[in-house]
Design an enzyme around this catalytic site. Structure first.
Site, PDB file in Angstrom:
ATOM      1  NE  ARG A  70       6.637  -0.141  10.001  1.00  0.00           N
ATOM      2  CZ  ARG A  70       5.504  -0.149   9.288  1.00  0.00           C
ATOM      3  NH1 ARG A  70       5.443   0.511   8.125  1.00  0.00           N
ATOM      4  NH2 ARG A  70       4.440  -0.795   9.708  1.00  0.00           N
ATOM      5  CE  LYS A  83      -1.960  -1.245   3.912  1.00  0.00           C
ATOM      6  NZ  LYS A  83      -1.214  -2.501   4.143  1.00  0.00           N
ATOM      7  NE  ARG A  95       8.113  -2.200   5.829  1.00  0.00           N
ATOM      8  CZ  ARG A  95       6.827  -2.101   6.146  1.00  0.00           C
ATOM      9  NH1 ARG A  95       5.958  -1.652   5.256  1.00  0.00           N
ATOM     10  NH2 ARG A  95       6.400  -2.470   7.336  1.00  0.00           N
ATOM     11  NE  ARG A 106      -4.304  -1.497  10.096  1.00  0.00           N
ATOM     12  CZ  ARG A 106      -3.231  -1.012   9.460  1.00  0.00           C
ATOM     13  NH1 ARG A 106      -3.268   0.181   8.914  1.00  0.00           N
ATOM     14  NH2 ARG A 106      -2.155  -1.730   9.385  1.00  0.00           N
ATOM     15  NE  ARG A 108       2.212  -4.991  10.971  1.00  0.00           N
ATOM     16  CZ  ARG A 108       3.202  -4.591  10.173  1.00  0.00           C
ATOM     17  NH1 ARG A 108       4.446  -4.922  10.442  1.00  0.00           N
ATOM     18  NH2 ARG A 108       2.941  -3.837   9.138  1.00  0.00           N
TER      19      ARG A 108
HETATM   20  P1  AP5 Z   1       4.912  -1.588   1.743  1.00  0.00           P
HETATM   21  O1  AP5 Z   1       4.505  -0.749   0.585  1.00  0.00           O
HETATM   22  O2  AP5 Z   1       5.712  -0.973   2.832  1.00  0.00           O
HETATM   23  O3  AP5 Z   1       3.626  -2.364   2.301  1.00  0.00           O
HETATM   24  P2  AP5 Z   1       2.401  -1.810   3.158  1.00  0.00           P
HETATM   25  O4  AP5 Z   1       1.185  -2.516   2.635  1.00  0.00           O
HETATM   26  O5  AP5 Z   1       2.373  -0.320   3.165  1.00  0.00           O
HETATM   27  O6  AP5 Z   1       2.849  -2.411   4.556  1.00  0.00           O
HETATM   28  P3  AP5 Z   1       2.766  -1.791   6.035  1.00  0.00           P
HETATM   29  O7  AP5 Z   1       3.521  -2.737   6.921  1.00  0.00           O
HETATM   30  O8  AP5 Z   1       3.207  -0.373   6.057  1.00  0.00           O
HETATM   31  O9  AP5 Z   1       1.280  -1.936   6.249  1.00  0.00           O
HETATM   32  P4  AP5 Z   1       0.493  -1.884   7.525  1.00  0.00           P
HETATM   33  O10 AP5 Z   1      -0.817  -1.517   6.977  1.00  0.00           O
HETATM   34  O11 AP5 Z   1       0.489  -3.084   8.383  1.00  0.00           O
HETATM   35  O12 AP5 Z   1       1.308  -0.838   8.415  1.00  0.00           O
HETATM   36  P5  AP5 Z   1       0.885   0.565   8.960  1.00  0.00           P
HETATM   37  O13 AP5 Z   1       2.092   1.389   9.006  1.00  0.00           O
HETATM   38  O14 AP5 Z   1      -0.328   1.063   8.253  1.00  0.00           O
HETATM   39  O15 AP5 Z   1       5.709  -2.847   1.124  1.00  0.00           O
HETATM   40  C1  AP5 Z   1       6.281  -3.824   1.996  1.00  0.00           C
HETATM   41  C2  AP5 Z   1       7.636  -4.267   1.431  1.00  0.00           C
HETATM   42  O16 AP5 Z   1       7.422  -4.946   0.197  1.00  0.00           O
HETATM   43  C3  AP5 Z   1       8.595  -3.116   1.103  1.00  0.00           C
HETATM   44  O17 AP5 Z   1       9.901  -3.530   1.386  1.00  0.00           O
HETATM   45  C4  AP5 Z   1       8.432  -2.893  -0.420  1.00  0.00           C
HETATM   46  O18 AP5 Z   1       9.641  -2.409  -1.016  1.00  0.00           O
HETATM   47  C5  AP5 Z   1       8.107  -4.306  -0.879  1.00  0.00           C
HETATM   48  N1  AP5 Z   1       7.199  -4.311  -2.010  1.00  0.00           N
HETATM   49  C6  AP5 Z   1       6.081  -3.547  -2.193  1.00  0.00           C
HETATM   50  N2  AP5 Z   1       5.466  -3.865  -3.348  1.00  0.00           N
HETATM   51  C7  AP5 Z   1       6.213  -4.882  -3.888  1.00  0.00           C
HETATM   52  C8  AP5 Z   1       6.088  -5.662  -5.082  1.00  0.00           C
HETATM   53  N3  AP5 Z   1       5.105  -5.462  -5.933  1.00  0.00           N
HETATM   54  N4  AP5 Z   1       7.009  -6.618  -5.300  1.00  0.00           N
HETATM   55  C9  AP5 Z   1       8.042  -6.851  -4.445  1.00  0.00           C
HETATM   56  N5  AP5 Z   1       8.229  -6.138  -3.304  1.00  0.00           N
HETATM   57  C10 AP5 Z   1       7.310  -5.167  -3.036  1.00  0.00           C
HETATM   58  O19 AP5 Z   1       0.404   0.196  10.433  1.00  0.00           O
HETATM   59  C11 AP5 Z   1       1.287  -0.151  11.464  1.00  0.00           C
HETATM   60  C12 AP5 Z   1       0.525  -0.245  12.787  1.00  0.00           C
HETATM   61  O20 AP5 Z   1      -0.066   1.041  13.102  1.00  0.00           O
HETATM   62  C13 AP5 Z   1      -0.651  -1.226  12.789  1.00  0.00           C
HETATM   63  O21 AP5 Z   1      -0.243  -2.544  13.071  1.00  0.00           O
HETATM   64  C14 AP5 Z   1      -1.554  -0.616  13.895  1.00  0.00           C
HETATM   65  O22 AP5 Z   1      -1.077  -0.939  15.182  1.00  0.00           O
HETATM   66  C15 AP5 Z   1      -1.365   0.894  13.703  1.00  0.00           C
HETATM   67  N6  AP5 Z   1      -2.385   1.463  12.811  1.00  0.00           N
HETATM   68  C16 AP5 Z   1      -2.151   2.076  11.602  1.00  0.00           C
HETATM   69  N7  AP5 Z   1      -3.310   2.458  11.040  1.00  0.00           N
HETATM   70  C17 AP5 Z   1      -4.289   2.091  11.903  1.00  0.00           C
HETATM   71  C18 AP5 Z   1      -5.718   2.188  11.863  1.00  0.00           C
HETATM   72  N8  AP5 Z   1      -6.368   2.710  10.796  1.00  0.00           N
HETATM   73  N9  AP5 Z   1      -6.419   1.687  12.907  1.00  0.00           N
HETATM   74  C19 AP5 Z   1      -5.802   1.148  13.978  1.00  0.00           C
HETATM   75  N10 AP5 Z   1      -4.461   1.009  14.067  1.00  0.00           N
HETATM   76  C20 AP5 Z   1      -3.716   1.478  13.045  1.00  0.00           C
END
Ligand code: AP5
Length: 217
Positions: A162, A13, A127, A88, A173
């Site tokens: 991270r 994402k 990552r 979410r 997660r």
């Molecule tokens: P990346 O693009 O970083 O993936 P992502 O889907 O953004 O992953 P996140 O871990 O950031 O998602 P998340 O939703 O769990 O975390 P968030 O920060 O929102 O890609 C991942 C890796 O793959 C990278 O190395 C990239 O280079 C590689 N890649 C990407 N595309 C590729 C491809 N096509 N081919 C090969 N490699 C590829 O949330 C973290 C925490 O915050 C949550 O656990 C929760 O505690 C809290 N939180 C955040 N939002 C909320 C909410 N709305 N409600 C409640 N808690 C929340």
């Protein structure tokens, strides 16, 4: 255009959102990035959020809804925004619908990035993210490494792992995702604005797919 990006942790994402920002000038709203900034600034909100995030649980809905409502009212969002990692839960999705209505806004596309659990674990444990909170560029030591080991190509800051990307937390997660977030697929999939994209391909192919299927110009 205003987007919602849905998908498991590590589905890509943030990577897709950063590409859409750089090509189309949209604004990325990542609730995860906002929370991580609060943690590094040592605010009360950051202290509260940290324990949830480190265990792979979700931060309470009312906290997140407040953050998002403040953010979408900011002037830059008039260019169009991408919700990355929000909503979410069903409560967040329902709260977001009311929030959009209150603020005279609407969503043009809901994009689900679909990926296997094994690929999630592979991507997240390899990552690296830029430590500069105003950059946050995303790398991957396997699929998209930086030119210089451990250094951000864009701003020269050190890259970090991270605290929530060790295998145990990633598995937690995923459990949280299936329990709390995947019901959103049913919530949105009846809509003509809903789009499911196979996220196992290359970053370029996913980007092209999203651009052509949403008609983004
Ligand atoms: P990346 O693009 O970083 O993936 P992502 O889907 O953004 O992953 P996140 O871990 O950031 O998602 P998340 O939703 O769990 O975390 P968030 O920060 O929102 O890609 C991942 C890796 O793959 C990278 O190395 C990239 O280079 C590689 N890649 C990407 N595309 C590729 C491809 N096509 N081919 C090969 N490699 C590829 O949330 C973290 C925490 O915050 C949550 O656990 C929760 O505690 C809290 N939180 C955040 N939002 C909320 C909410 N709305 N409600 C409640 N808690 C929340």
């Amino acid at each position: 255009m205003n987007f919602i990006l849905l998908g498991a942790p590590g589905a890509g994402k943030g990577t897709l959102a950063q590409r859409l920002v750089s090509v189309f000038g949209l604004v990325q709203i990542s609730t995860g990035d906002i929370l991580r900034k609060e943690i590094s600034a040592g605010t009360d909100l950051g202290k509260k959020a940290k324990s949830y995030m480190d265990s792979g649980a979700l931060v309470p809905d009312e906290v997140i809804l407040g953050i998002v409502e403040n953010r979408i009212k900011e002037k830059d969002c008039e260019k169009g925004f991408i919700m990355d990692g929000f909503p979410r839960t069903i409560i967040q999705a329902e709260g977001f619908d009311s929030m959009l209505e209150r603020n005279g806004l609407s969503i043009d596309a809901i994009v689900e990035l679909s990926i296997s659990d094994d690929e999630v674990v592979r991507r997240l444990t390899s990552r690296r993210t830029c430590s500069n909170t105003s950059c946050q560029a995303i790398y991957n030591v396997i699929s998209s490494p930086p030119e210089k080991n451990g250094i951000c190509d864009k701003c020269g800051s050190p890259l970090i792992q991270r605290s929530d990307e060790n295998e145990e937390t990633v598995r937690n997660r995923l459990v949280t995702y299936y329990d709390k977030t995947s019901p959103l697929v049913r919530f949105y999939s009846g809509s003509s604005r809903y789009l499911k994209i196979d996220a196992s391909g290359t970053i370029d192919s996913i980007f092209s797919d999203v651009v052509s299927k949403t008609g983004l110009k």
